[in-house]
Design a protein around this motif. Structure first.
Motif, PDB file in Angstrom:
ATOM      1  N   THR A  78       3.273   1.525  -1.701  1.00  0.00           N
ATOM      2  CA  THR A  78       3.521   1.675  -3.137  1.00  0.00           C
ATOM      3  C   THR A  78       3.733   3.145  -3.468  1.00  0.00           C
ATOM      4  O   THR A  78       3.240   4.038  -2.761  1.00  0.00           O
ATOM      5  CB  THR A  78       2.354   1.136  -3.973  1.00  0.00           C
ATOM      6  OG1 THR A  78       1.194   1.957  -3.757  1.00  0.00           O
ATOM      7  CG2 THR A  78       2.022  -0.308  -3.597  1.00  0.00           C
ATOM      8  N   GLN A  79       4.441   3.400  -4.563  1.00  0.00           N
ATOM      9  CA  GLN A  79       4.677   4.785  -4.962  1.00  0.00           C
ATOM     10  C   GLN A  79       3.382   5.473  -5.362  1.00  0.00           C
ATOM     11  O   GLN A  79       3.199   6.665  -5.113  1.00  0.00           O
ATOM     12  CB  GLN A  79       5.675   4.828  -6.123  1.00  0.00           C
ATOM     13  CG  GLN A  79       6.156   6.237  -6.453  1.00  0.00           C
ATOM     14  CD  GLN A  79       6.862   6.910  -5.292  1.00  0.00           C
ATOM     15  OE1 GLN A  79       7.741   6.315  -4.664  1.00  0.00           O
ATOM     16  NE2 GLN A  79       6.487   8.149  -4.987  1.00  0.00           N
ATOM     17  N   SER A  80       2.472   4.718  -5.961  1.00  0.00           N
ATOM     18  CA  SER A  80       1.198   5.331  -6.360  1.00  0.00           C
ATOM     19  C   SER A  80       0.389   5.759  -5.139  1.00  0.00           C
ATOM     20  O   SER A  80      -0.295   6.789  -5.159  1.00  0.00           O
ATOM     21  CB  SER A  80       0.383   4.365  -7.217  1.00  0.00           C
ATOM     22  OG  SER A  80       0.036   3.193  -6.493  1.00  0.00           O
TER      23      SER A  80
END
Length: 216
Positions: A116-118
């Motif tokens: 995920t980007q987070s």
């Protein structure tokens, strides 16, 4: 048993190795890099690797896991070979440079902890506090590769066998292979012949994958 890991983590690779070397089944579970709650619920802090034993209890610390598995599973312990002070010193010296080479590349390898980007953003922010921006680290690639290459040249004549750096499996293998394995994500870095033979053979023996095929 289950082993909770990050795929890029050298300490997790240590724990993975003992299962592969002893042919002991273990289920691997990968935390997202920004998942604090899961490890904290198990051991009270964010740390990997974490072994979930057959009785459901949790054990952290890579070398504790290695010792537990080696001494409690299989016919007998296998990490009984000698240790080398020279190899330990080279490992220590490589670790002055390797994170700046590897961390900016980890997020581009398609690893599960960065799905995920987070998770990526959390990792980048955390590491940048310690080593500067990833762009700055990548700009230092040539000088970092040169420094590591010199250390690998010192290591190469010390390797006795592709199957065990000192001739018989020992804790040196558990500590050395993960450091070399993670350097395989650096496309510009060449491994001397005995070191390359060792990292390739140990990957097969330990069932811990290398990054040559996706190196950056």
């Amino acid at each position: 048993m289950k082993l909770y890991i990050y795929e890029h983590c050298p300490f997790c690779a240590r724990a993975r190795m003992i299962f592969g070397l002893k042919h002991i089944p273990v289920k691997l579970e990968v935390f997202l890099s920004d998942d604090n709650k899961s490890p904290e619920s198990m051991i009270g802090e964010k740390m990997v690797p974490i072994l979930q034993k057959d009785d459901g209890s949790y054990m952290p610390e890579s070398l504790d896991i290695v010792d537990y598995v080696d001494n409690n599973y299989g016919d007998s312990p296998i990490l009984i070979g000698p240790k080398s002070a020279k190899i330990a010193e080279i490992i220590k010296n490589i670790q002055q440079y390797d994170y700046k080479l590897e961390c900016p590349r980890y997020i581009k390898l398609g690893l599960a902890e960065f799905a995920t980007q987070s998770a990526i953003d959390s990792f980048v922010a955390s590491k940048a506090q310690k080593m500067g921006s990833f762009d700055e680290c990548l700009a230092q690639t040539s000088s970092l590769v040169l420094a590591v290459s010199k250390l690998l040249e010192q290591l190469d004549p010390l390797i006795v066998s592709p199957q065990a750096c000192n001739g018989q499996l020992s804790l040196d293998d558990i500590c050395l292979f993960p450091v070399l394995r993670n350097l395989t994500c650096v496309k510009d870095l060449s491994f001397p012949p005995k070191t390359l033979a060792y990292v390739t053979a140990m990957a097969k023996l330990s069932q811990v994958d290398l990054f040559f095929d996706r190196a950056i």
